[in-house]
Design a protein around this motif. Structure first.
Motif, mmCIF file in Angstrom:
data_model
loop_
_atom_site.group_PDB
_atom_site.id
_atom_site.type_symbol
_atom_site.label_atom_id
_atom_site.label_comp_id
_atom_site.label_asym_id
_atom_site.label_seq_id
_atom_site.Cartn_x
_atom_site.Cartn_y
_atom_site.Cartn_z
ATOM 1 N N LYS A 20 1.041 -1.334 -0.206
ATOM 2 C CA LYS A 20 -0.042 0.071 0.025
ATOM 3 C C LYS A 20 0.837 1.140 -0.016
ATOM 4 C CE LYS A 20 -3.776 2.350 2.735
ATOM 5 N NZ LYS A 20 -4.091 2.141 4.114
ATOM 6 N N ALA A 21 0.643 2.097 -0.899
ATOM 7 C CA ALA A 21 1.564 3.348 -1.237
ATOM 8 C C ALA A 21 0.622 4.655 -0.620
ATOM 9 C CB ALA A 21 2.040 3.457 -2.473
ATOM 10 N N THR A 22 1.236 5.528 0.213
ATOM 11 C CA THR A 22 0.731 6.646 0.441
ATOM 12 C C THR A 22 1.424 7.779 0.087
ATOM 13 O OG1 THR A 22 1.187 6.488 2.887
ATOM 14 C CG2 THR A 22 -0.685 5.393 2.328
ATOM 15 N N LEU A 23 0.815 8.980 0.084
ATOM 16 C CA LEU A 23 1.387 10.302 -0.312
ATOM 17 C C LEU A 23 1.200 11.525 0.784
ATOM 18 C CD1 LEU A 23 3.532 11.670 -2.229
ATOM 19 C CD2 LEU A 23 1.397 11.993 -3.730
ATOM 20 N N THR A 24 2.224 12.262 0.979
ATOM 21 C CA THR A 24 1.773 13.473 1.766
ATOM 22 C C THR A 24 2.653 14.516 1.021
ATOM 23 O OG1 THR A 24 3.843 13.555 3.269
ATOM 24 C CG2 THR A 24 1.672 12.418 3.875
ATOM 25 N N LYS A 25 2.639 15.870 1.593
ATOM 26 C CA LYS A 25 3.392 16.722 0.638
ATOM 27 C C LYS A 25 4.812 16.754 0.701
ATOM 28 C CE LYS A 25 -0.447 20.178 0.886
ATOM 29 N NZ LYS A 25 -0.516 21.633 1.286
ATOM 30 N N LYS A 26 5.157 15.796 1.697
ATOM 31 C CA LYS A 26 6.641 15.714 1.653
ATOM 32 C C LYS A 26 7.242 14.548 1.504
ATOM 33 C CE LYS A 26 7.531 19.897 4.677
ATOM 34 N NZ LYS A 26 8.170 20.557 5.941
ATOM 35 N N GLU A 27 6.572 13.336 1.791
ATOM 36 C CA GLU A 27 7.106 12.180 1.780
ATOM 37 C C GLU A 27 5.989 11.108 1.202
ATOM 38 O OE1 GLU A 27 8.345 11.123 5.661
ATOM 39 O OE2 GLU A 27 6.411 11.878 6.606
ATOM 40 N N SER A 28 6.261 9.808 1.168
ATOM 41 C CA SER A 28 5.427 8.762 0.598
ATOM 42 C C SER A 28 6.034 7.573 1.368
ATOM 43 C CB SER A 28 5.665 8.404 -0.907
ATOM 44 O OG SER A 28 4.873 7.382 -1.064
ATOM 45 N N PHE A 29 4.920 6.836 1.821
ATOM 46 C CA PHE A 29 5.377 5.540 2.291
ATOM 47 C C PHE A 29 4.761 4.374 1.494
ATOM 48 C CE2 PHE A 29 6.921 6.943 6.357
ATOM 49 C CZ PHE A 29 6.286 8.152 6.661
ATOM 50 N N LEU A 30 5.422 3.223 1.659
ATOM 51 C CA LEU A 30 5.169 1.786 1.038
ATOM 52 C C LEU A 30 5.094 0.934 2.095
ATOM 53 C CD1 LEU A 30 4.786 0.578 -1.557
ATOM 54 C CD2 LEU A 30 7.022 -0.212 -1.818
ATOM 55 N N HIS A 31 3.870 0.513 2.537
ATOM 56 C CA HIS A 31 3.570 -0.218 3.739
ATOM 57 C C HIS A 31 3.432 -1.514 3.208
ATOM 58 C CE1 HIS A 31 2.538 3.250 5.894
ATOM 59 N NE2 HIS A 31 1.782 3.836 4.880
#
Lengths: 113, 115
Positions: free
Chosen positions: A63-74
């Motif tokens: 699962k990939a998520t995005l904010t204004k400064k970073e992204s996470f791959l869970h």
């Protein structure tokens, strides 16, 4: 200067042990953030594209998520076949017809049975 | 064939040799790229072609010479390389709609060793 930083450099998990990979970026005019998976000796395989903060994408255990400064791959309940290097890349607004993907150095994930 | 195909997969060449890498995409895309991947370094963009026209040359030494005869084929001509040019060379393609950019699809790469 546009930059993409991935952490950690390497991650070792036990099968079933969930975790997250981080991709932080500094670009002017983000036009897309991309996650790729790369197996040894092969080309990167496309996983996800995220365009705006708050966006999420899922595929099997990823699962990939995005904010204004970073992204996470869970990675939820990983399996040994999830072992690979995970690359993050961004496209920025350079104007004209120029396309440029800026890559991070990747996170080497090893999932042990 | 589908996707992006690169040949050869492996190449060993001497510093005085001339060789070429070939890339072919079967995705109908209008943009093609050459990237260099060295150990412990991010992928480095070398060249970009949009509609067969070179739009980016990322300060690449002249011993690397790209050629794009049409939107489906891309070559990288190599001559008088140095040992530090040994790396995985990746070709990619994408569709550039001029707005939000889409993902790039990569070939399997050519592992180049300069001896």
């Amino acid at each position: 200067e546009d930059q993409v930083t991935q952490s950690p450099e390497a991650l070792r998990l036990q099968e079933g042990e969930s975790s997250s990979l981080n991709c932080s970026y500094t670009v002017s005019g983000l036009r897309g953030l991309f996650w790729y998976r790369q197996d040894p000796g092969k080309g990167p395989e496309f996983l996800f594209t995220l365009y705006s903060a708050g966006e999420e994408k899922e595929k099997e255990r990823l699962k990939a998520t995005l904010t204004k400064k970073e992204s996470f791959l869970h990675i939820t309940a990983p399996k040994p076949e999830d072992s690979a290097t995970y690359l993050c890349a961004v496209r920025a607004n350079y104007g004209g017809a120029t396309n440029k993907l800026i890559f991070g150095t990747g996170t080497l994930l090893a999932v042990q049975p | 064939e589908t996707g992006v195909t690169q040949t050869p997969r492996h190449l060993v060449m001497g510093m005085t040799n001339k060789k070429s890498l070939k890339c072919e995409q079967h995705l109908g895309h209008n943009a093609m790229y050459w990237y260099k991947q060295s150990a412990k370094k991010p992928l480095e963009l070398m060249f970009v072609y949009n509609f067969k026209e070179q739009t980016e040359n990322n300060s690449v030494p002249s011993r690397f010479s790209p050629e794009c005869p049409n939107s489906s084929h891309l070559f990288l001509h190599l001559h008088t390389l140095q040992p530090e040019d040994s790396a995985l060379y990746l070709c990619a393609s994408s569709q550039d709609p001029g707005g939000w950019d889409t993902e790039a699809f990569f070939g399997q790469g050519t592992r180049l060793t300069v001896v």
